[in-house]
Design an enzyme around this catalytic site. Structure first.
Site, mmCIF file in Angstrom:
data_model
loop_
_atom_site.group_PDB
_atom_site.id
_atom_site.type_symbol
_atom_site.label_atom_id
_atom_site.label_comp_id
_atom_site.label_asym_id
_atom_site.label_seq_id
_atom_site.Cartn_x
_atom_site.Cartn_y
_atom_site.Cartn_z
ATOM 1 N N ASP B 12 0.867 -1.186 0.000
ATOM 2 C CA ASP B 12 0.000 0.000 0.000
ATOM 3 C C ASP B 12 0.901 1.233 0.000
ATOM 4 O O ASP B 12 1.213 1.786 1.056
ATOM 5 C CB ASP B 12 -0.888 -0.022 1.255
ATOM 6 C CG ASP B 12 -1.875 1.143 1.250
ATOM 7 O OD1 ASP B 12 -2.452 1.428 0.187
ATOM 8 O OD2 ASP B 12 -2.058 1.766 2.316
ATOM 9 N N GLU B 72 -3.001 -2.251 -4.761
ATOM 10 C CA GLU B 72 -4.314 -1.712 -5.118
ATOM 11 C C GLU B 72 -4.213 -0.947 -6.436
ATOM 12 O O GLU B 72 -3.235 -0.237 -6.672
ATOM 13 C CB GLU B 72 -4.779 -0.765 -4.000
ATOM 14 C CG GLU B 72 -6.236 -0.374 -4.091
ATOM 15 C CD GLU B 72 -6.671 0.437 -2.866
ATOM 16 O OE1 GLU B 72 -7.281 -0.145 -1.963
ATOM 17 O OE2 GLU B 72 -6.377 1.644 -2.807
ATOM 18 N N ASP B 144 -2.008 1.784 7.230
ATOM 19 C CA ASP B 144 -1.363 1.418 5.962
ATOM 20 C C ASP B 144 -0.958 -0.057 5.953
ATOM 21 O O ASP B 144 -1.077 -0.728 4.927
ATOM 22 C CB ASP B 144 -0.119 2.290 5.733
ATOM 23 C CG ASP B 144 -0.473 3.761 5.642
ATOM 24 O OD1 ASP B 144 -1.162 4.135 4.693
ATOM 25 O OD2 ASP B 144 -0.071 4.521 6.536
#
Lengths: 167, 167
Positions: B12, B72, B144
């Site tokens: 991330d 992502e 995170d």
């Protein structure tokens, strides 16, 4: 008094074409060293493209051993997807000199144009023309390579004040 | 029949905080391995931040040796400067597994939420709660890191179809 040559690499990153250009700045003189474009195959995945660009630029930095690097302060477009793609390529391009301990200077597009052509609103053709005038031996194989050389020229002109700001 | 463990790293990325989370996927079971956040000092230059993130993530990949990576599909914001910054961090984060020969899967935010919580419109708190339920031993040191674990969980659920698509 002999003046020391400062070798500069200019970088013009993109996900498909990453331009690079290397010059030596010796006093008020500029000497062309090399330029080129790293082209990632369109069929590669994003991860493979980034890896390809990183490997190629790492080899170029190792071969020519520049002392300072310069890159354009990226034009932020209204197309968010294009901005993200460019950001990814730019991150990897900046990483290469940073990982080799080479400081990276950033210049606004208008500063680069003004430095090469004399005015901040010059068009691409004028910039490329002046790159050939200032560096007669440059191949400037493509527009990306010529842009990278223009960034290197800009840094040669601004590096003394850049060094003062960093001090 | 014993089932082989597939080690997955979820990433991330961000310029200040890059979350990472590692799990083993063994048949239908998920086993927590490690998680954390790489924090770049705000006073560092862009080039130094990217180098710091790259070095730290490279050490983590070398230590835990994941077989597959997941990230992502970035949320593209209307703030072009934020998108550019995120793109730069994301490019460097994707580069790390790619340079180690580890394939990188990308998942849309809603796919990740649906995979962890069961619905695509879940909020952050629900995602973090379910990460702790699915991986009771997870530290999930920060938001995170929890997000990175959620991405790894999503990949564990989707990797068979992802493998078929890649074939």
């Amino acid at each position: 008094m002999s003046q020391r040559a400062i070798r500069i690499i200019g970088l013009d990153p993109g996900l498909r074409h990453a331009g690079w250009g290397i010059i030596d700045s010796i006093g008020n003189n500029l000497v062309y060293v090399a330029d080129g474009v790293v082209r990632a195959e369109p069929k590669l995945s994003l991860a493979e493209k980034l890896h390809f660009i990183h490997s190629a630029l790492t080899r170029i930095v190792a071969e020519f051993n520049p002392a300072e690097a310069a890159i354009e302060e990226t034009f932020v477009s209204k197309d968010a997807r294009a901005t993200l793609k460019l950001g990814q390529a730019r991150g990897v391009a900046i990483l290469v000199p940073a990982a080799a301990g080479i400081p990276v200077a950033e210049y606004a597009p208008n500063t680069i144009k003004k430095s090469v052509v004399g005015v901040g609103h010059a068009d691409k053709d004028q910039v490329h023309h002046m790159v050939k005038v200032l560096l007669p031996k440059a191949k400037a194989a493509s527009a990306d390579a010529a842009d990278a050389l223009a960034i290197a020229i800009c840094h040669a002109h601004h590096r003394s004040s850049w060094l003062r700001l960093r001090a």
